[in-house]
Design a protein around this motif. Structure first.
Motif, PDB file in Angstrom:
ATOM      1  N   TYR A   1       0.836  -1.202   0.000  1.00  0.00           N
ATOM      2  CA  TYR A   1       0.000   0.000   0.000  1.00  0.00           C
ATOM      3  C   TYR A   1       0.876   1.261   0.000  1.00  0.00           C
ATOM      4  CZ  TYR A   1      -2.707   3.816   1.930  1.00  0.00           C
ATOM      5  OH  TYR A   1      -3.262   5.047   2.132  1.00  0.00           O
ATOM      6  N   GLN A   2       1.892   1.247   0.880  1.00  0.00           N
ATOM      7  CA  GLN A   2       2.740   2.439   1.002  1.00  0.00           C
ATOM      8  C   GLN A   2       3.505   2.729  -0.280  1.00  0.00           C
ATOM      9  OE1 GLN A   2       5.038   1.326   4.495  1.00  0.00           O
ATOM     10  NE2 GLN A   2       3.881   2.736   5.773  1.00  0.00           N
ATOM     11  N   LYS A   3       3.917   1.646  -0.970  1.00  0.00           N
ATOM     12  CA  LYS A   3       4.770   1.828  -2.132  1.00  0.00           C
ATOM     13  C   LYS A   3       3.964   2.129  -3.407  1.00  0.00           C
ATOM     14  CE  LYS A   3       8.964  -0.173  -4.013  1.00  0.00           C
ATOM     15  NZ  LYS A   3       9.838  -1.345  -4.002  1.00  0.00           N
ATOM     16  N   TRP A   4       2.849   1.475  -3.568  1.00  0.00           N
ATOM     17  CA  TRP A   4       2.144   1.551  -4.847  1.00  0.00           C
ATOM     18  C   TRP A   4       0.803   2.283  -4.801  1.00  0.00           C
ATOM     19  CZ3 TRP A   4       5.353   0.534  -8.556  1.00  0.00           C
ATOM     20  CH2 TRP A   4       6.377  -0.385  -8.362  1.00  0.00           C
ATOM     21  N   ILE A   5       0.093   2.191  -3.701  1.00  0.00           N
ATOM     22  CA  ILE A   5      -1.263   2.764  -3.683  1.00  0.00           C
ATOM     23  C   ILE A   5      -1.274   4.170  -3.090  1.00  0.00           C
ATOM     24  CG2 ILE A   5      -3.630   2.423  -2.860  1.00  0.00           C
ATOM     25  CD1 ILE A   5      -2.952  -0.608  -2.800  1.00  0.00           C
ATOM     26  N   SER A   6      -0.639   4.326  -1.940  1.00  0.00           N
ATOM     27  CA  SER A   6      -0.679   5.622  -1.248  1.00  0.00           C
ATOM     28  C   SER A   6      -0.180   6.791  -2.106  1.00  0.00           C
ATOM     29  CB  SER A   6       0.130   5.529   0.048  1.00  0.00           C
ATOM     30  OG  SER A   6       0.194   6.758   0.682  1.00  0.00           O
TER      31      SER A   6
ATOM     32  N   GLY B   1      -2.673   9.194  -4.545  1.00  0.00           N
ATOM     33  CA  GLY B   1      -3.459  10.360  -4.103  1.00  0.00           C
ATOM     34  C   GLY B   1      -2.605  11.485  -3.550  1.00  0.00           C
ATOM     35  N   GLY B   2      -1.294  11.397  -3.692  1.00  0.00           N
ATOM     36  CA  GLY B   2      -0.406  12.418  -3.129  1.00  0.00           C
ATOM     37  C   GLY B   2       0.135  11.958  -1.791  1.00  0.00           C
ATOM     38  N   SER B   3       1.355  12.361  -1.495  1.00  0.00           N
ATOM     39  CA  SER B   3       1.977  11.869  -0.257  1.00  0.00           C
ATOM     40  C   SER B   3       1.563  12.718   0.944  1.00  0.00           C
ATOM     41  CB  SER B   3       3.496  11.882  -0.420  1.00  0.00           C
ATOM     42  OG  SER B   3       3.904  13.181  -0.744  1.00  0.00           O
ATOM     43  N   ASN B   4       1.816  12.187   2.127  1.00  0.00           N
ATOM     44  CA  ASN B   4       1.577  12.887   3.405  1.00  0.00           C
ATOM     45  C   ASN B   4       0.138  13.376   3.567  1.00  0.00           C
ATOM     46  OD1 ASN B   4       4.291  12.520   3.932  1.00  0.00           O
ATOM     47  ND2 ASN B   4       4.836  14.477   3.005  1.00  0.00           N
ATOM     48  N   ARG B   5      -0.817  12.512   3.326  1.00  0.00           N
ATOM     49  CA  ARG B   5      -2.208  12.947   3.457  1.00  0.00           C
ATOM     50  C   ARG B   5      -2.779  12.714   4.844  1.00  0.00           C
ATOM     51  NH1 ARG B   5      -4.818   9.404  -0.255  1.00  0.00           N
ATOM     52  NH2 ARG B   5      -2.836   8.314  -0.222  1.00  0.00           N
ATOM     53  N   CYS B   6      -2.204  11.757   5.547  1.00  0.00           N
ATOM     54  CA  CYS B   6      -2.748  11.415   6.871  1.00  0.00           C
ATOM     55  C   CYS B   6      -2.460  12.553   7.853  1.00  0.00           C
ATOM     56  CB  CYS B   6      -2.126  10.120   7.374  1.00  0.00           C
ATOM     57  SG  CYS B   6      -2.817   9.580   8.919  1.00  0.00           S
ATOM     58  N   GLY B   7      -3.435  12.869   8.664  1.00  0.00           N
ATOM     59  CA  GLY B   7      -3.271  13.966   9.621  1.00  0.00           C
ATOM     60  C   GLY B   7      -2.557  13.552  10.887  1.00  0.00           C
ATOM     61  N   PHE B   8      -2.282  12.276  11.024  1.00  0.00           N
ATOM     62  CA  PHE B   8      -1.585  11.797  12.218  1.00  0.00           C
ATOM     63  C   PHE B   8      -0.104  11.587  11.937  1.00  0.00           C
ATOM     64  CE2 PHE B   8      -5.795  10.063  13.723  1.00  0.00           C
ATOM     65  CZ  PHE B   8      -5.801  10.719  14.934  1.00  0.00           C
ATOM     66  N   SER B   9       0.650  11.579  12.980  1.00  0.00           N
ATOM     67  CA  SER B   9       2.059  11.215  12.885  1.00  0.00           C
ATOM     68  C   SER B   9       2.349  10.185  13.982  1.00  0.00           C
ATOM     69  CB  SER B   9       2.936  12.438  13.082  1.00  0.00           C
ATOM     70  OG  SER B   9       4.278  12.070  13.014  1.00  0.00           O
ATOM     71  N   PRO B  10       2.811   8.988  13.677  1.00  0.00           N
ATOM     72  CA  PRO B  10       3.032   8.413  12.357  1.00  0.00           C
ATOM     73  C   PRO B  10       1.716   8.219  11.583  1.00  0.00           C
ATOM     74  CG  PRO B  10       3.244   6.729  14.051  1.00  0.00           C
ATOM     75  CD  PRO B  10       3.089   8.032  14.760  1.00  0.00           C
ATOM     76  N   SER B  11       1.840   8.136  10.254  1.00  0.00           N
ATOM     77  CA  SER B  11       0.634   7.962   9.433  1.00  0.00           C
ATOM     78  C   SER B  11      -0.024   6.616   9.754  1.00  0.00           C
ATOM     79  CB  SER B  11       1.012   8.018   7.961  1.00  0.00           C
ATOM     80  OG  SER B  11       1.791   6.889   7.648  1.00  0.00           O
ATOM     81  N   CYS B  12      -1.258   6.437   9.304  1.00  0.00           N
ATOM     82  CA  CYS B  12      -1.997   5.215   9.659  1.00  0.00           C
ATOM     83  C   CYS B  12      -1.255   3.962   9.173  1.00  0.00           C
ATOM     84  CB  CYS B  12      -3.402   5.259   9.072  1.00  0.00           C
ATOM     85  SG  CYS B  12      -4.433   6.481   9.887  1.00  0.00           S
ATOM     86  N   SER B  13      -0.689   4.017   7.962  1.00  0.00           N
ATOM     87  CA  SER B  13       0.002   2.816   7.460  1.00  0.00           C
ATOM     88  C   SER B  13       1.273   2.552   8.259  1.00  0.00           C
ATOM     89  CB  SER B  13       0.315   2.965   5.971  1.00  0.00           C
ATOM     90  OG  SER B  13       1.111   4.095   5.749  1.00  0.00           O
ATOM     91  N   ALA B  14       2.001   3.635   8.589  1.00  0.00           N
ATOM     92  CA  ALA B  14       3.220   3.458   9.395  1.00  0.00           C
ATOM     93  C   ALA B  14       2.863   2.950  10.787  1.00  0.00           C
ATOM     94  CB  ALA B  14       3.972   4.778   9.491  1.00  0.00           C
ATOM     95  N   PHE B  15       1.750   3.443  11.319  1.00  0.00           N
ATOM     96  CA  PHE B  15       1.259   3.008  12.634  1.00  0.00           C
ATOM     97  C   PHE B  15       0.943   1.510  12.592  1.00  0.00           C
ATOM     98  CE2 PHE B  15      -2.088   2.144  15.671  1.00  0.00           C
ATOM     99  CZ  PHE B  15      -1.794   2.928  16.766  1.00  0.00           C
ATOM    100  N   GLY B  16       0.217   1.109  11.536  1.00  0.00           N
ATOM    101  CA  GLY B  16      -0.164  -0.301  11.400  1.00  0.00           C
ATOM    102  C   GLY B  16       1.051  -1.197  11.261  1.00  0.00           C
TER     103      GLY B  16
END
Lengths: 291, 143
Positions: free
Chosen positions: B68-73, B76-91
Motif C-alpha cells: 500500500y505504502q509503495k504503490w497505492i498511497s 493520491g499524493g503523499s503525506n495525506r494522513c493527519g496523524f504522525s506516524p501515518s496510519c500505514s506506518a502506525f499499522g
C-alpha cells in the motif's frame, strides 16, 4: 629552484611562530574556568562540559575541581542529558566535599525524576530531606518528593511528605499552599474514572457506544457508521444469497468491530490518564514550587 | 477440455502472494547489517535486532502495508494522513511490535479515529508540522 618550496614553507612557519609569540596567552586555571563558564552562560552546554573536563585534566590539584565537576553535572542537566547529569551528581555527592552534597543530591533526584525513575527520585529526595533538614533545599525536596509520589500513584506517601513539610517548616512561604495541596489529595483519590470493561462491553453490544462513554463522541459516531455499513453489507449479501460478498465484507468489517472494542477500552484508559494528569497539574500549580 | 472455474485466477493470486512476501521481506534483506564489515568478516545472520520474519500472517500483513505504502498511497499524493506516524506506518509498527492479532486491532482503531473530526482538542499533541502525534506506544492497554 629545488630549495624554493622549502624556503617558502620555512618562511610561512617562521611567520606563524612570530604571530603566536605576539599573541601568547598563559593558560591558568582561572582562564580555563572562565572559558568553560562563558560557554555555560551562552548555553553551549556540551562545549562547556568539554572545557570543564579539560580543566579537571589540566589542573587536577586545583581547589575548584569540585566546582568544575558540579558545573559538568549542571551543564548535562541544562542540556537535558539527564542520565549523564544523574551520574555526575551522584559521583560528586559520594566523593566530593560536603558543601556540594545537598545541591548534588537535589539535582540528582531531579535528574531521576526527569528520567521517570520515580523510585530513585523519591528515595534521593527523602534522603536529602532527612539528612539535611535545615538546608534551604530540604523544603523543595519534600515538595518534589510528594509530587513524585503522586505521579507514582502513592497517595499515602505524597500525603506523608506534605504533612512532614507542614510540621517541619511552618514559617516557609509555601506552607499554606502545601496545606491546600494536601487537602486536594482527597479529591485525587476519588477522581471519577471510566471503566475499561464497561466501555468494551458497551462497544461489543452497540459499536461506538464505548467511545461515547469514554468521552470520544466523534470517534464513536465513526465507529458506529463503519460497523453499521459492514453489518448492512453482510446482511444484504446473505439476503441476496451472495455468500462470497458477505464473506468479504465480514472479513473487512470484523477487524473494525473488534478494533472498536479495543479502541473503546483504550479511550477509557486515555480518559482516566488525562483526568489524572489534569488534577496533578492543578496540585502542581497549587504547590507553586519551581523545579 | 473442461476447466475448473476460477483456475484462471490461480496464477495471478499466487503471483500477488509472492509479491507480498517479497515486499515484506525486502527491508530485512537490505538491512544495514549486511554492510557493516567486509564479506570475509561478516556473519551470515543479523547480529542483533531485526530477525528474519517467519510468521506467515505477520508477513502477509506487513507485506500488504508495504505494498500500500509503495504503490497505492502515492497515487493520491503523499503525506495525506493527519496523524504522525501515518496510519500505514502506525499499522506496520503495531504489527511488527505486538503481533498480527493486537496489531490489526490497533490499526482498525486508528483508522476509526482518523476521521474528519480529529483535532488537538481530542487530546492529541499538535506537532509543528501540523500533524497530530499519536504513537503506537500511546495506544496500549497497559497502564
Amino acid at each position: 629552484m629545488t630549495f624554493f618550496p622549502l624556503f617558502l614553507l620555512l618562511s610561512i612557519f617562521l611567520r606563524g611562530a612570530c604571530f603566536a609569540e605576539g599573541q601568547a596567552i598563559l593558560l591558568t586555571d582561572e582562564v580555563q574556568l572562565k572559558i568553560a563558564d562563558s560557554f555555560m552562560e551562552e548555553k553551549e552546554y556540551y562545549r562547556a562540559v568539554t572545557e570543564y573536563k579539560k580543566y579537571l585534566i589540566l589542573f587536577p590539584a586545583s581547589d575548584k575541581c569540585a566546582y568544575a565537576r558540579f558545573r559538568i553535572g549542571t551543564a548535562y542537566y541544562s542540556g537535558e542529558e539527564y542520565e549523564s547529569s544523574a551520574k555526575a551528581f551522584a559521583l560528586l555527592r559520594q566523593s566530593g566535599p560536603e558543601e556540594y552534597g545537598v545541591k548534588c543530591g537535589y539535582f540528582e533526584a531531579l535528574s531521576y525524576w526527569k528520567l521517570k525513575k520515580l523510585n530513585e527520585a523519591t528515595l534521593t529526595f527523602r534522603e536529602l530531606a532527612a539528612t539535611h533538614p535545615q538546608s534551604e533545599l530540604a523544603p523543595n525536596a519534600l515538595a518534589a518528593s510528594s509530587l513524585v509520589a503522586l505521579e507514582k500513584g502513592d497517595i499515602a506517601g505524597s500525603r506523608a511528605d506534605m504533612t512532614l513539610f507542614i510540621e517541619r517548616y511552618p514559617l516557609h512561604p509555601g506552607w499554606s499552599r502545601i496545606r491546600e495541596a494536601r487537602s486536594m489529595l482527597w479529591e485525587h483519590e476519588s477522581l471519577p474514572r471510566k471503566s475499561r470493561v464497561l466501555a468494551s462491553v458497551m462497544s461489543a453490544i452497540l459499536p461506538g457506544s464505548g467511545y461515547v462513554y469514554a468521552g470520544s463522541f466523534k470517534d464513536g459516531i465513526t465507529a458506529f457508521i463503519i460497523n453499521g455499513l459492514a453489518a448492512a453489507g453482510v446482511a444484504t449479501g446473505v439476503h441476496q444469497e451472495n455468500l462470497a460478498v458477505s464473506g468479504i465484507v465480514a472479513g473487512v468489517g470484523l477487524p473494525f468491530y473488534f478494533g472498536n472494542i479495543y479502541g473503546s477500552a483504550n479511550a477509557a484508559g486515555k480518559w482516566n490518564a488525562a483526568a489524572k494528569e489534569k488534577h496533578l497539574d492543578k496540585i502542581r500549580n497549587t504547590l507553586g514550587f519551581d523545579f | 477440455m473442461a476447466t475448473v472455474p476460477g483456475m484462471r485466477f490461480l496464477w495471478p493470486a499466487l503471483l500477488s502472494c509472492c509479491l507480498l512476501v517479497m515486499e515484506a521481506a525486502f527491508p530485512v534483506f537490505a538491512s544495514d547489517w549486511m554492510m557493516k564489515a567486509p564479506a570475509s568478516k561478516r556473519s551470515s545472520q543479523p547480529v542483533s535486532g531485526e530477525q528474519f520474519e517467519t510468521s506467515c500472517v505477520r508477513l502477509a500483513c506487513v507485506g500488504s502495508i508495504r505494498l500500500y505504502q509503495k504503490w497505492i498511497s502515492p497515487i493520491g499524493g503523499s503525506n495525506r494522513c493527519g496523524f504522525s506516524p501515518s496510519c500505514s506506518a502506525f499499522g506496520y509498527q503495531a504489527i511488527q511490535e505486538h503481533g498480527p492479532a493486537v496489531g490489526i486491532l490497533m490499526t482498525a482503531d486508528r483508522l476509526t479515529r482518523c476521521n474528519i473530526w480529529k483535532g488537538p482538542e481530542s487530546g492529541y499533541t499538535l506537532l509543528p508540522n501540523g500533524r497530530l502525534y499519536d504513537p503506537v506506544s500511546g495506544n496500549l492497554l497497559e497502564d
